[in-house]
Design a protein around this motif. Structure first.
Motif, PDB file in Angstrom:
ATOM      1  N   VAL A  31       5.640  13.280   2.739  1.00  0.00           N
ATOM      2  CA  VAL A  31       6.008  11.945   3.214  1.00  0.00           C
ATOM      3  C   VAL A  31       5.448  10.881   2.275  1.00  0.00           C
ATOM      4  O   VAL A  31       4.282  10.937   1.874  1.00  0.00           O
ATOM      5  N   LEU A  32       6.292   9.921   1.934  1.00  0.00           N
ATOM      6  CA  LEU A  32       5.881   8.744   1.169  1.00  0.00           C
ATOM      7  C   LEU A  32       5.885   7.552   2.119  1.00  0.00           C
ATOM      8  O   LEU A  32       6.889   7.283   2.780  1.00  0.00           O
ATOM      9  N   THR A  33       4.751   6.854   2.204  1.00  0.00           N
ATOM     10  CA  THR A  33       4.649   5.691   3.078  1.00  0.00           C
ATOM     11  C   THR A  33       4.338   4.455   2.244  1.00  0.00           C
ATOM     12  O   THR A  33       3.392   4.457   1.456  1.00  0.00           O
ATOM     13  N   VAL A  34       5.145   3.429   2.412  1.00  0.00           N
ATOM     14  CA  VAL A  34       4.945   2.153   1.723  1.00  0.00           C
ATOM     15  C   VAL A  34       4.767   1.080   2.790  1.00  0.00           C
ATOM     16  O   VAL A  34       5.625   0.904   3.659  1.00  0.00           O
ATOM     17  N   LEU A  53      11.789  11.447  -4.711  1.00  0.00           N
ATOM     18  CA  LEU A  53      11.149  10.134  -4.765  1.00  0.00           C
ATOM     19  C   LEU A  53       9.629  10.276  -4.823  1.00  0.00           C
ATOM     20  O   LEU A  53       8.948   9.552  -5.561  1.00  0.00           O
ATOM     21  N   ILE A  54       9.094  11.223  -4.053  1.00  0.00           N
ATOM     22  CA  ILE A  54       7.651  11.465  -4.064  1.00  0.00           C
ATOM     23  C   ILE A  54       7.192  11.885  -5.457  1.00  0.00           C
ATOM     24  O   ILE A  54       6.172  11.406  -5.968  1.00  0.00           O
ATOM     25  N   LEU A  66       0.858  -1.182   0.000  1.00  0.00           N
ATOM     26  CA  LEU A  66       0.000   0.000   0.000  1.00  0.00           C
ATOM     27  C   LEU A  66       0.895   1.234   0.000  1.00  0.00           C
ATOM     28  O   LEU A  66       1.805   1.351   0.822  1.00  0.00           O
ATOM     29  N   THR A  67       0.649   2.133  -0.932  1.00  0.00           N
ATOM     30  CA  THR A  67       1.465   3.343  -1.044  1.00  0.00           C
ATOM     31  C   THR A  67       0.597   4.567  -0.783  1.00  0.00           C
ATOM     32  O   THR A  67      -0.451   4.741  -1.417  1.00  0.00           O
ATOM     33  N   LEU A  68       1.027   5.388   0.141  1.00  0.00           N
ATOM     34  CA  LEU A  68       0.312   6.619   0.480  1.00  0.00           C
ATOM     35  C   LEU A  68       1.282   7.796   0.425  1.00  0.00           C
ATOM     36  O   LEU A  68       2.448   7.668   0.809  1.00  0.00           O
ATOM     37  N   ILE A  69       0.779   8.917  -0.046  1.00  0.00           N
ATOM     38  CA  ILE A  69       1.574  10.147  -0.060  1.00  0.00           C
ATOM     39  C   ILE A  69       0.773  11.224   0.656  1.00  0.00           C
ATOM     40  O   ILE A  69      -0.374  11.500   0.291  1.00  0.00           O
ATOM     41  N   GLU A 126       8.543   4.805   6.008  1.00  0.00           N
ATOM     42  CA  GLU A 126       8.157   6.215   5.878  1.00  0.00           C
ATOM     43  C   GLU A 126       9.376   6.991   5.372  1.00  0.00           C
ATOM     44  O   GLU A 126      10.425   6.993   6.013  1.00  0.00           O
ATOM     45  N   ILE A 127       9.231   7.629   4.214  1.00  0.00           N
ATOM     46  CA  ILE A 127      10.372   8.290   3.569  1.00  0.00           C
ATOM     47  C   ILE A 127      10.038   9.756   3.296  1.00  0.00           C
ATOM     48  O   ILE A 127       8.975  10.068   2.750  1.00  0.00           O
TER      49      ILE A 127
END
Length: 215
Positions: A172-175, A194-195, A165-168, A188-189
């Motif tokens: 913050v980018l969360t995978v 990258l975003i 699951l990928t959320l932005i 959490e990146i």
């Protein structure tokens, strides 16, 4: 106030004042004649005369093969001072907008890149993301609001399958993995480059691959 002090208040340099006062005493002088009296290099005198002409303090005229210089009527300085006062008033009134525009040009420092890793169900809860507990989307009390205002598309799972699951959100980018056991993890990146890449991938899939859901 002496002429020397007054000219200094007008912004003239010491060299310009020396040349100006020399011409006040000896009008219609050539550079050679000025050079003999002020004892400055001719190149310097030429330069200062050019600046004084541009400022409106001196005028020149050609007589034969020689160029002669003299000061302008001091009363003409009133026009120069009036123009400077108008310019100063204009600059003062626009100082705030100038300052805002300059601040807008400043490049913000690149935010530091950070990576946080969360493992297991407990770690995932720290991301405030709840898995395997689907809840209806309620964005409004108006009947049919979601159907009429939200566009959804789907992907063919036989061709493209996601196991994460990928959320932005914000910067913050969360995978997160879709597993429910102890191997579940979340990353959490904070990395704007990258975003942006993930957003481009989503846009491509949305525009060229995904199909609209039938109502």
């Amino acid at each position: 106030m002496t002429p020397n002090e007054y000219l200094a208040k007008l912004g003239l340099s010491s060299r310009q004042i020396k040349v100006y006062l020399d011409l006040a005493a000896y009008p219609e002088s050539t550079v050679v004649e000025i050079n003999k009296r002020v004892l400055s290099p001719r190149s310097t005198i030429y330069l200062e005369l050019e600046r004084l002409i541009n400022l409106g303090f001196v005028i020149s005229k050609k007589i034969g093969k020689s160029t002669h210089y003299k000061i302008t009527d001091p009363k003409i300085l009133q026009l120069t001072l009036t123009n400077e006062a108008t310019k100063l008033e204009f600059l003062t009134s626009h100082l705030q907008s100038f300052s805002q525009n300059i601040q807008a040009l400043s490049i913000s420092p690149t935010p530091p890149k950070t990576i946080n890793i969360y493992k297991g169900p407990i770690g995932i809860k720290q991301l405030q993301i709840i898995f395997n507990q689907p809840k209806p989307l309620v964005w409004s009390d108006i009947p049919g609001f979601l159907t009429n205002n939200v566009e959804a598309k789907t992907l063919d799972e036989t061709k493209i399958k996601f196991d994460r699951l990928t959320l932005i959100y914000h910067d913050v980018l969360t995978v997160c993995s879709l597993k429910t056991d102890s191997d579940q993890y979340g990353i959490e990146i904070r990395d704007q480059l990258l975003i942006n890449s993930y957003k481009q991938i989503f846009t491509f899939l949305w525009d060229h691959v995904a199909k609209s859901l039938k109502q």
